[in-house]
Design an enzyme around this catalytic site. Sequence first.
Site, PDB file in Angstrom:
ATOM      1  N   SER A  77       0.819  -1.238  -0.090  1.00 45.79           N
ATOM      2  CA  SER A  77      -0.088   0.103   0.200  1.00 45.79           C
ATOM      3  C   SER A  77       0.809   1.181  -0.001  1.00 45.79           C
ATOM      4  O   SER A  77       0.363   2.485  -0.583  1.00 45.79           O
ATOM      5  CB  SER A  77      -1.024   0.038   1.339  1.00 45.79           C
ATOM      6  OG  SER A  77      -0.109  -0.151   2.532  1.00 45.79           O
ATOM      7  N   GLY A 306      -5.751  -6.825  -0.164  1.00 39.83           N
ATOM      8  CA  GLY A 306      -6.256  -5.751   0.597  1.00 39.83           C
ATOM      9  C   GLY A 306      -5.360  -4.477   0.655  1.00 39.83           C
ATOM     10  O   GLY A 306      -4.566  -4.114  -0.129  1.00 39.83           O
ATOM     11  N   GLU A 307      -5.438  -3.970   2.008  1.00 35.12           N
ATOM     12  CA  GLU A 307      -4.540  -2.823   2.343  1.00 35.12           C
ATOM     13  C   GLU A 307      -4.956  -1.498   1.191  1.00 35.12           C
ATOM     14  O   GLU A 307      -4.286  -0.651   1.364  1.00 35.12           O
ATOM     15  CB  GLU A 307      -3.160  -2.974   1.873  1.00 35.12           C
ATOM     16  CG  GLU A 307      -2.556  -3.955   2.884  1.00 35.12           C
ATOM     17  CD  GLU A 307      -0.820  -4.179   2.623  1.00 35.12           C
ATOM     18  OE1 GLU A 307      -0.170  -3.068   2.295  1.00 35.12           O
ATOM     19  OE2 GLU A 307      -0.381  -5.234   2.919  1.00 35.12           O
ATOM     20  N   GLY A 308      -6.040  -1.658   0.626  1.00 36.50           N
ATOM     21  CA  GLY A 308      -6.464  -0.623  -0.394  1.00 36.50           C
ATOM     22  C   GLY A 308      -5.601  -0.800  -1.731  1.00 36.50           C
ATOM     23  O   GLY A 308      -5.638   0.144  -2.738  1.00 36.50           O
TER      24      GLY A 308
END
Length: 342
Positions: A77, A306-308
């Site tokens: 990220s 995930g994590e954006g």
Amino acid sequence: MWQHLDQLTKPPRSLGRLEALAARLCAIQQTLAPVTRPRRLVVFAADHGVVAEGVSAWPAEVTGLMVANIRGGGAASNVLARTTETELRLVDVGSLADRAECAGGVMADPAVAFRDARIGPGSHNLLHEPAVRPEEFARALQIGREEARRAAEEGMAVVACGEMGIGNTTAAACLTMLLAGVPLEDAVGRGAGADEAVLERKRAVVGEAVARVRREHAAGSEQAIAALAGLEILAMAGFFLEAREAGLTIVLDGYVTTAAALIAETLAPGCAQSMLASHRSVEPGHRGALEFLQLSPFLEWELRLGEGTGALLLMPLIDAAAAICSQMRTFAELGIDSEPTG
């Protein structure tokens, strides 16, 4: 929106999905000259008590280690935020980690704004008890709202959420079953690399937990949501609610952030109208969750981190979509009949 796009100096719809992204962006912002900067990703972190049931390939300690990694600038990220010129904030709403121990000597990255807003040491075990208590539910939503309000006050045009929490795809699967009606076999995936044994255990836990909550509560009630959610998921839901009210453009990431979007849409119908779906992950339940929200994803890249990260990957494309809307000339401006003759 489409009338404007079709008058630009190109064959109609010849830029394909980029034009669909442009139309969606224009619709959210209610302008033919959408703005995509400045922008911010807020990563919310928390642990999950359900990890004790063997539903994850990774131990709970990894949440704290990854909080330290993001804080130190070394996670995916961080790299993608820097690459796409997106601000990154990290908000811990409930990790188990001791802050000094999990830092492990990693120097904090000054580009990462960190907030320790821990409500408690993670959620409770959703298999045996409500994952989140009423006071924790309200506080988690409020923390998310505070972060969205800060983003609006600091001039952000586009916002996204990321998450870090071992076990959170179990909570996301429960919420997707409960709120979007996705069946068990579709809602539960491998998360961060579960093998067959872990996957079977995860299915059993999710099925039992959702069945109990359906017996005890109305599906869309706050009590039902709290029984199956996680602190970081609720914080993201609060973030989406406030971002919608503030008129911000919201970019969704993967399965867990979409579970948070389901909560936001349940609590405030219409919230999804401010959202862009960046991608469809390999988690099988993500498809059903997006369909329930009536959102069409723009990337099919087999993402599951995930994590954006998926939201960050869409940022250059929303830049491009905005640019064609506001910078391309129209046929009328060139004195050309826009209707082809043959």
